[in-house]
Motif scaffolding. Structure first.
Motif, PDB file in Angstrom:
ATOM      1  N   SER A   1      11.650 -46.471 110.756  1.00 34.16           N
ATOM      2  CA  SER A   1      12.083 -46.776 109.393  1.00 34.16           C
ATOM      3  C   SER A   1      12.885 -48.073 109.395  1.00 34.16           C
ATOM      4  N   GLY A   2      12.609 -48.928 108.424  1.00 37.22           N
ATOM      5  CA  GLY A   2      13.358 -50.174 108.290  1.00 37.22           C
ATOM      6  C   GLY A   2      14.641 -50.035 107.502  1.00 37.22           C
ATOM      7  N   HIS A   3      15.011 -48.811 107.172  1.00 36.74           N
ATOM      8  CA  HIS A   3      16.181 -48.557 106.336  1.00 36.74           C
ATOM      9  C   HIS A   3      17.450 -49.153 106.940  1.00 36.74           C
ATOM     10  N   GLY A   4      17.679 -48.916 108.233  1.00 34.38           N
ATOM     11  CA  GLY A   4      18.901 -49.395 108.868  1.00 34.38           C
ATOM     12  C   GLY A   4      18.989 -50.906 108.912  1.00 34.38           C
ATOM     13  N   THR A   5      17.866 -51.576 109.145  1.00 35.84           N
ATOM     14  CA  THR A   5      17.855 -53.036 109.166  1.00 35.84           C
ATOM     15  C   THR A   5      18.168 -53.593 107.782  1.00 35.84           C
ATOM     16  N   ALA A   6      17.615 -52.967 106.739  1.00 38.15           N
ATOM     17  CA  ALA A   6      17.915 -53.393 105.372  1.00 38.15           C
ATOM     18  C   ALA A   6      19.402 -53.246 105.077  1.00 38.15           C
ATOM     19  N   VAL A   7      19.987 -52.113 105.483  1.00 39.73           N
ATOM     20  CA  VAL A   7      21.414 -51.877 105.268  1.00 39.73           C
ATOM     21  C   VAL A   7      22.240 -52.939 105.980  1.00 39.73           C
ATOM     22  N   ALA A   8      21.944 -53.181 107.264  1.00 35.42           N
ATOM     23  CA  ALA A   8      22.715 -54.158 108.041  1.00 35.42           C
ATOM     24  C   ALA A   8      22.635 -55.547 107.419  1.00 35.42           C
ATOM     25  N   SER A   9      21.447 -55.907 106.913  1.00 33.29           N
ATOM     26  CA  SER A   9      21.292 -57.246 106.332  1.00 33.29           C
ATOM     27  C   SER A   9      22.085 -57.389 105.047  1.00 33.29           C
ATOM     28  N   GLN A  10      22.217 -56.308 104.284  1.00 28.91           N
ATOM     29  CA  GLN A  10      22.994 -56.415 103.054  1.00 28.91           C
ATOM     30  C   GLN A  10      24.494 -56.382 103.315  1.00 28.91           C
ATOM     31  N   ILE A  11      24.884 -55.999 104.509  1.00 30.01           N
ATOM     32  CA  ILE A  11      26.288 -56.118 104.904  1.00 30.01           C
ATOM     33  C   ILE A  11      26.574 -57.537 105.397  1.00 30.01           C
ATOM     34  N   GLY A  12      25.773 -58.017 106.357  1.00 34.40           N
ATOM     35  CA  GLY A  12      26.121 -59.273 107.015  1.00 34.40           C
ATOM     36  C   GLY A  12      24.988 -60.235 107.246  1.00 34.40           C
ATOM     37  N   GLY A  13      23.841 -60.059 106.584  1.00 36.57           N
ATOM     38  CA  GLY A  13      22.709 -60.956 106.787  1.00 36.57           C
ATOM     39  C   GLY A  13      22.969 -62.358 106.242  1.00 36.57           C
ATOM     40  N   LYS A  14      22.319 -63.362 106.839  1.00 37.36           N
ATOM     41  CA  LYS A  14      22.482 -64.756 106.410  1.00 37.36           C
ATOM     42  C   LYS A  14      22.235 -64.929 104.917  1.00 37.36           C
ATOM     43  N   TRP A  15      21.143 -64.319 104.449  1.00 39.72           N
ATOM     44  CA  TRP A  15      20.729 -64.538 103.066  1.00 39.72           C
ATOM     45  C   TRP A  15      21.033 -63.342 102.174  1.00 39.72           C
ATOM     46  N   HIS A  16      21.126 -62.150 102.748  1.00 42.09           N
ATOM     47  CA  HIS A  16      21.218 -60.943 101.921  1.00 42.09           C
ATOM     48  C   HIS A  16      22.593 -60.292 101.920  1.00 42.09           C
ATOM     49  N   GLY A  17      23.517 -60.743 102.767  1.00 42.16           N
ATOM     50  CA  GLY A  17      24.844 -60.148 102.831  1.00 42.16           C
ATOM     51  C   GLY A  17      25.928 -61.122 102.428  1.00 42.16           C
TER      52      GLY A  17
END
Length: 709
Positions: free
Chosen positions: A302-318
């Motif tokens: 599941s890509g759920h965890g990667t999506a969550v992490a990116s919205q916390i600290g991703g270059k473009w999404h966090g």
């Protein structure tokens, strides 16, 4: 909760929890009601006694869990466990989740430099916002933009907490906004944990500008952060070069040595200063492949965890683009190794270790976009019982997820919305009646983590459930009957928080325990006003939990996030080998909130859970009148007893279908706040200056806290 929206959240219905037949004498976790009662109950259990509700023999304490404030493990029979449940100071007795892990359901970089320009990207970027929830239809999919960057629309929203820049004359006319955003904190030196389905190390959204891999794993990399002396003392045997999916991500702790660090206190396993820490036995099946890879044994499905992490600290999404991103893969939807309660204990131990290792430990914030829900049965023709505001009622099941049976009160708090698909057609999206499982083990683990200094944030849930405070008229509502996991009928208090969404003892109060985040829709109502609400009004998404126990509301539905594994929807523009995805549910509301809290923790490094909750309530939110089409739900009229406001009302084209193709409405009864606060997440760290950023560097060194309100 997990999902890119309603459709994904529905998959939870088919995910059974694992049930075990315990041994004659087995490990049982005992959770007391109040931490101050632990010692008394513990002494009763381990000594012979003739006390009602206590086994009448000396019971072995298998693990006193000195890192927990109201939980220990004892060796008992099932009969003794059931007896202990009756003691007035005991909240729950459950099989030890460390031994019998329980699967959970899962219910989007520029480094700051001293004195540099405080722009977020130093270029205009495209904030993408679909017209429909979940981005259905190619017309509203993310398309190529001249600046080559797609970003999370929620970033723009929480700078203003109104519908701009997307309202205009309708979302269809302004589905993107090309601009930069000025704010001057980045979450530097804050440890942000995505406790979830696993996080990709290789996704470009999670790689630092210098090419280093930001994502670390708590179990496999956490020991090296707090105890580098031990690992560096014997690098040949304690360190190794790590490869994920054929890519060398550098030198990290050897897997087996890291796992052993958690389970042993001797100096052959960890430095002597950590000998007093608690221990956790970690399965050898917990590997870097299990934690980070979509290939190999027990890989990420599941890509759920990667999506969550990116919205916390991703270059473009966090927002927290310079935080330390940590993975904690738990057992969810039947996949994984370590149970959520066990991993929360691991986080508590790790935070304690950080405090031993440093006088200025990095703050720890834990994002939990998951939960455990039960389904009230609704078999056609079967009679069920519930109690609603002091009145006992019965309903006859109709076998439907879409239509709520009459007289079922809050026991079938269905959720749904209706999207207009053409000039004459529309689609329904709906879910069955659900409510939170008590999950005392998880709640106690979170309570201990909070007591230890970990900041805990959770998705409020995707089941359109009212979460009541102790003085709310619905606090004592219950459903009596079987559930999807219990063939025997029990009394279930369906309007109380539980599990990782609780994290406190005693009375239910809004700012106690876990920070619970409710989900906002695409930030605006449709342009038509059929439900009596002003056009483009901010609204609750139809499926989100609601009620007085919601801490704050945050953007959620159809936000953009990093795509991985099952979530690979759109090719990245900076690297077509990787993907973006539409992400939604309260699962997205939670990391959007965690991301902002990371900025606060950067300069308030000693902040407690209470400090953060009060900051959200007073500074990092705006009191805005969220759309509440039928606010009279709080009355005691006869309408309430016919569950008019609890589930979806009878469908009507006059009210429930939007006028414009591509718009949608929450079906009446699914969009109400039910007494929830109107506090909407707001980013106060805007319009910074170079001086502000220099000041942040000084503050980090001194440990002094300042306010940027």
């Amino acid at each position: 909760m997990i999902g890119t929206g309603i459709l994904d959240s529905l998959h939870q219905e088919g995910t059974p929890f694992i049930e075990y037949t315990p041994d004659p004498i087995d490990e049982y976790t005992v959770i007391v009601l109040d931490p101050k009662d632990w010692q008394e109950v513990h002494d009763y259990i381990i000594n012979e006694n003739e006390i009602d509700g206590i086994p009448n023999r000396k019971v072995e304490c298998a693990d006193d869990r000195n890192y927990c404030i109201k939980t220990s493990v004892y060796m008992m029979s099932v009969e003794e466990a059931n007896l202990l449940k009756t003691h007035p100071k005991v909240e729950e007795v459950e099989l030890n989740r460390d031994k019998y892990p329980q699967s959970m359901s899962l219910d989007g970089l520029v480094f700051e430099t001293k004195g540099s320009d405080p722009q977020r990207w130093n270029k205009n970027v495209a904030h993408i916002k679909p017209r429909w929830r979940s981005g259905f239809g190619s017309t509203y999919a993310p398309t190529t933009h001249t600046n080559g960057v797609r970003c999370n629309w929620s970033h723009k929203f929480i700078n203003t907490t109104d519908s701009t820049p997307f309202r205009g004359s309708g979302i269809s006319d302004t589905e993107t906004s090309n601009s930069d955003m000025p704010f001057y904190l980045t979450g530097r030196n804050v440890d942000a944990i995505a406790m979830d389905s696993g996080v990709s190390v290789l996704h470009p959204d999670l790689i630092a500008p210098d090419g280093t891999y930001r994502v670390r794993d708590i179990i496999l990399d956490g020991p090296y952060k707090v105890d580098p002396e031990f690992f560096d003392a014997d690098p040949t045997n304690r360190l190794e070069t790590v490869t994920i999916d054929g890519v060398n991500i550098g030198t990290r702790a050897k897997e087996s040595v890291a796992r052993a660090w958690w389970g042993n206190t001797g100096t052959s396993y960890r430095s002597s200063k950590f000998s007093g820490l608690g221990t956790k036995s970690i399965s050898s099946n917990y590997t870097r492949v299990q934690a980070h890879s979509k290939n190999g044994t027990n890989n990420i499905s599941s890509g759920h965890g990667t999506a969550v992490a990116s919205q916390i600290g991703g270059k473009w999404h966090g927002l927290a683009i310079n935080c330390n991103i940590w993975n904690a893969r738990i057992l969810v939807s039947g996949n994984g190794v370590v149970s959520s309660s066990t991993y929360i204990d691991v986080v508590s131990i790790w935070h304690s270790a950080k405090k031993i290792a440093s006088d200025d430990p990095d703050p720890t914030i834990l994002n939990m976009s998951f939960g455990a829900n039960l389904f009230s049965y609704n078999a056609n023709g079967t009679t069920y019982t519930n109690r609603y505001r002091g009145t006992t009622m019965t309903w006859t099941g109709n076998g439907s997820h879409r239509d709520v049976p009459a007289n079922s009160g809050p026991a079938r708090p269905n959720y749904q919305y209706i999207a207009k698909t053409s000039s004459s057609g529309w689609s329904w999206y709906y879910g069955a009646g659900q409510f939170m499982w008590t999950n005392s083990t998880e709640s106690s683990a979170v309570e201990s983590a909070i007591s230890n200094g970990v900041i805990c944030v959770a998705s409020a849930g995707n089941v359109n459930q009212k979460l009541s405070t102790s003085n709310d008229m619905d606090y004592n509502n219950y459903y009596y009957g079987p559930t999807n996991y219990h063939s025997t009928s029990y009394y279930w208090y369906i309007n109380r928080v539980g599990g990782v969404q609780k994290g406190f003892s005693g009375d239910h109060e809004r700012l106690k325990g876990t920070i619970r985040v409710g989900a906002l829709d695409c930030a605006v109502e449709p342009p038509c006003e059929k439900q009596g609400v002003t056009a483009y009004k901010i609204r609750k998404v139809g499926y989100s939990s609601n009620g007085p126990m919601i801490t704050i509301w945050a953007p959620a539905e159809s936000t953009l996030a990093a795509g991985y594994s099952s979530y690979e929807d759109y090719d990245r523009e900076d690297d077509s080998n990787y993907h973006d995805t539409w992400f939604g549910g309260t699962s997205s509301a939670s990391p959007n909130t965690t991301s902002l809290i990371c900025l606060y923790l950067q300069t308030n490094r000693l902040a407690s859970q209470s400090d953060v909750a009060n900051w959200l309530d007073t500074t990092a939110s705006k009191a805005i009148a969220i759309s509440d089409p039928y606010p009279s739900e709080g009355s005691t009229s006869s309408d309430d007893l016919s569950n008019y406001y609890w589930g979806a009302t009878a469908y009507s084209t006059s009210y429930d279908v939007a006028t414009a193709v591509g718009d949608s409405y929450n079906r009446r009864g699914c969009g109400n706040l039910r007494g929830a606060t109107n506090k909407v997440l707001y980013n106060p760290f805007v319009n910074g200056t170079a001086t502000d950023r220099q000041e942040v560097d000084v503050i980090k060194a001194s440990g002094i806290s300042i306010s940027h309100s």
